[in-house]
Design a protein around this motif. Structure first.
Motif, PDB file in Angstrom:
ATOM      1  N   ILE A   7       0.845  -1.197   0.000  1.00 17.67           N
ATOM      2  CA  ILE A   7       0.000   0.000   0.000  1.00 17.67           C
ATOM      3  C   ILE A   7       0.880   1.247   0.000  1.00 17.67           C
ATOM      4  O   ILE A   7       0.634   2.193  -0.757  1.00 17.67           O
ATOM      5  CB  ILE A   7      -0.967  -0.008   1.198  1.00 17.67           C
ATOM      6  CG1 ILE A   7      -1.969  -1.162   1.050  1.00 17.67           C
ATOM      7  CG2 ILE A   7      -1.701   1.328   1.313  1.00 17.67           C
ATOM      8  CD1 ILE A   7      -2.858  -1.377   2.245  1.00 17.67           C
ATOM      9  N   ALA A   8       1.906   1.236   0.828  1.00 16.58           N
ATOM     10  CA  ALA A   8       2.825   2.380   0.861  1.00 16.58           C
ATOM     11  C   ALA A   8       3.511   2.551  -0.485  1.00 16.58           C
ATOM     12  O   ALA A   8       3.681   3.668  -0.973  1.00 16.58           O
ATOM     13  CB  ALA A   8       3.859   2.198   1.966  1.00 16.58           C
ATOM     14  N   HIS A   9       3.894   1.429  -1.103  1.00 14.57           N
ATOM     15  CA  HIS A   9       4.511   1.512  -2.429  1.00 14.57           C
ATOM     16  C   HIS A   9       3.530   2.070  -3.451  1.00 14.57           C
ATOM     17  O   HIS A   9       3.914   2.888  -4.301  1.00 14.57           O
ATOM     18  CB  HIS A   9       5.021   0.138  -2.878  1.00 14.57           C
ATOM     19  CG  HIS A   9       6.320  -0.230  -2.258  1.00 14.57           C
ATOM     20  ND1 HIS A   9       7.514   0.293  -2.685  1.00 14.57           N
ATOM     21  CD2 HIS A   9       6.622  -1.048  -1.225  1.00 14.57           C
ATOM     22  CE1 HIS A   9       8.486  -0.191  -1.954  1.00 14.57           C
ATOM     23  NE2 HIS A   9       7.977  -1.000  -1.050  1.00 14.57           N
ATOM     24  N   PHE A  62       3.430   4.410   7.545  1.00 17.60           N
ATOM     25  CA  PHE A  62       4.566   3.631   8.033  1.00 17.60           C
ATOM     26  C   PHE A  62       4.536   3.541   9.558  1.00 17.60           C
ATOM     27  O   PHE A  62       4.760   2.472  10.126  1.00 17.60           O
ATOM     28  CB  PHE A  62       5.886   4.252   7.565  1.00 17.60           C
ATOM     29  CG  PHE A  62       7.087   3.504   8.040  1.00 17.60           C
ATOM     30  CD1 PHE A  62       7.478   2.319   7.426  1.00 17.60           C
ATOM     31  CD2 PHE A  62       7.826   3.964   9.115  1.00 17.60           C
ATOM     32  CE1 PHE A  62       8.571   1.613   7.873  1.00 17.60           C
ATOM     33  CE2 PHE A  62       8.929   3.270   9.570  1.00 17.60           C
ATOM     34  CZ  PHE A  62       9.305   2.088   8.949  1.00 17.60           C
ATOM     35  N   ASP A  63       4.251   4.659  10.224  1.00 17.14           N
ATOM     36  CA  ASP A  63       4.179   4.651  11.688  1.00 17.14           C
ATOM     37  C   ASP A  63       3.095   3.704  12.183  1.00 17.14           C
ATOM     38  O   ASP A  63       3.292   2.970  13.158  1.00 17.14           O
ATOM     39  CB  ASP A  63       3.927   6.061  12.224  1.00 17.14           C
ATOM     40  CG  ASP A  63       5.128   6.982  12.028  1.00 17.14           C
ATOM     41  OD1 ASP A  63       6.244   6.466  11.783  1.00 17.14           O
ATOM     42  OD2 ASP A  63       4.942   8.215  12.112  1.00 17.14           O
ATOM     43  N   ALA A  64       1.944   3.706  11.503  1.00 15.38           N
ATOM     44  CA  ALA A  64       0.853   2.805  11.892  1.00 15.38           C
ATOM     45  C   ALA A  64       1.263   1.350  11.706  1.00 15.38           C
ATOM     46  O   ALA A  64       0.989   0.503  12.565  1.00 15.38           O
ATOM     47  CB  ALA A  64      -0.400   3.107  11.076  1.00 15.38           C
ATOM     48  N   GLU A  66       4.313   0.187  11.720  1.00 14.16           N
ATOM     49  CA  GLU A  66       5.348  -0.109  12.704  1.00 14.16           C
ATOM     50  C   GLU A  66       4.734  -0.437  14.062  1.00 14.16           C
ATOM     51  O   GLU A  66       5.151  -1.383  14.746  1.00 14.16           O
ATOM     52  CB  GLU A  66       6.294   1.086  12.815  1.00 14.16           C
ATOM     53  CG  GLU A  66       7.556   0.796  13.603  1.00 14.16           C
ATOM     54  CD  GLU A  66       8.543   1.942  13.520  1.00 14.16           C
ATOM     55  OE1 GLU A  66       9.739   1.664  13.454  1.00 14.16           O
ATOM     56  OE2 GLU A  66       8.115   3.122  13.526  1.00 14.16           O
ATOM     57  N   THR A  67       3.695   0.302  14.444  1.00 14.15           N
ATOM     58  CA  THR A  67       2.994   0.049  15.704  1.00 14.15           C
ATOM     59  C   THR A  67       2.342  -1.335  15.690  1.00 14.15           C
ATOM     60  O   THR A  67       2.442  -2.089  16.664  1.00 14.15           O
ATOM     61  CB  THR A  67       1.939   1.141  15.943  1.00 14.15           C
ATOM     62  OG1 THR A  67       2.588   2.402  16.005  1.00 14.15           O
ATOM     63  CG2 THR A  67       1.170   0.886  17.221  1.00 14.15           C
ATOM     64  N   LYS A  68       1.702  -1.673  14.566  1.00  9.79           N
ATOM     65  CA  LYS A  68       1.075  -2.990  14.445  1.00  9.79           C
ATOM     66  C   LYS A  68       2.122  -4.098  14.496  1.00  9.79           C
ATOM     67  O   LYS A  68       1.902  -5.149  15.105  1.00  9.79           O
ATOM     68  CB  LYS A  68       0.278  -3.091  13.147  1.00  9.79           C
ATOM     69  CG  LYS A  68      -0.988  -2.288  13.151  1.00  9.79           C
ATOM     70  CD  LYS A  68      -1.732  -2.406  11.833  1.00  9.79           C
ATOM     71  CE  LYS A  68      -3.001  -1.584  11.821  1.00  9.79           C
ATOM     72  NZ  LYS A  68      -3.729  -1.704  10.549  1.00  9.79           N
ATOM     73  N   PHE A  69       3.252  -3.882  13.862  1.00 12.53           N
ATOM     74  CA  PHE A  69       4.322  -4.871  13.851  1.00 12.53           C
ATOM     75  C   PHE A  69       4.860  -5.090  15.269  1.00 12.53           C
ATOM     76  O   PHE A  69       5.088  -6.224  15.686  1.00 12.53           O
ATOM     77  CB  PHE A  69       5.441  -4.425  12.915  1.00 12.53           C
ATOM     78  CG  PHE A  69       6.553  -5.410  12.789  1.00 12.53           C
ATOM     79  CD1 PHE A  69       6.388  -6.577  12.060  1.00 12.53           C
ATOM     80  CD2 PHE A  69       7.783  -5.182  13.394  1.00 12.53           C
ATOM     81  CE1 PHE A  69       7.405  -7.499  11.945  1.00 12.53           C
ATOM     82  CE2 PHE A  69       8.804  -6.094  13.286  1.00 12.53           C
ATOM     83  CZ  PHE A  69       8.629  -7.255  12.555  1.00 12.53           C
TER      84      PHE A  69
END
Length: 98
Positions: A7-9, A62-64, A66-69
C-alpha cells in the motif's frame, strides 16, 4: 525491519505520477508564459505542497504499520513464552499415565 508494504509503495507510485504531472504542467507553463516566471513559481510551490503532503501520508502509514508490527512481536513473544512454559511442565512426565 518490517516487510515492505504494498500500500505504501502504491501511494509512493501515485505520488510520483502526481509529481511528474505537475512537472509537465510547470514545463507547459514555462513555454506558455514566455518568460512569466510567476506562474512557474506558483507551479513549483504547488508541487512542493503535494510532495510534502504525500510524504506526510506515507510517514503516517509507516508509523501505523510499525505500531502494528511491534504489537505482533509482543504477542508472538508472549505465545512463545507460554509454549516454553507448557513444554517445561511436561518434561519428565509420562504422557501414557493418567
Amino acid at each position: 525491519m518490517a516487510a515492505e508494504d504494498p500500500i505504501a509503495h502504491n501511494e509512493l507510485d501515485a505520488l510520483t505520477r502526481r509529481v511528474e504531472a505537475v512537472e509537465d504542467r510547470v514545463e507547459a507553463l514555462q513555454v506558455q508564459s514566455g518568460g512569466n516566471f510567476a506562474a512557474v513559481i506558483e507551479g513549483q510551490a504547488a508541487l512542493r505542497r503535494e510532495v510534502r503532503d504525500g510524504f506526510t501520508k506515507v510517514n503516517a502509514r509507516f508509523d501505523a504499520l510499525e505500531t502494528k508490527f511491534e504489537a505482533l512481536e509482543t504477542k508472538m513473544d508472549r505465545n512463545q513464552a507460554q509454549i516454553v512454559e507448557l513444554l517445561t511442565a511436561l518434561v519428565g512426565k509420562n504422557l501414557n499415565e493418567n
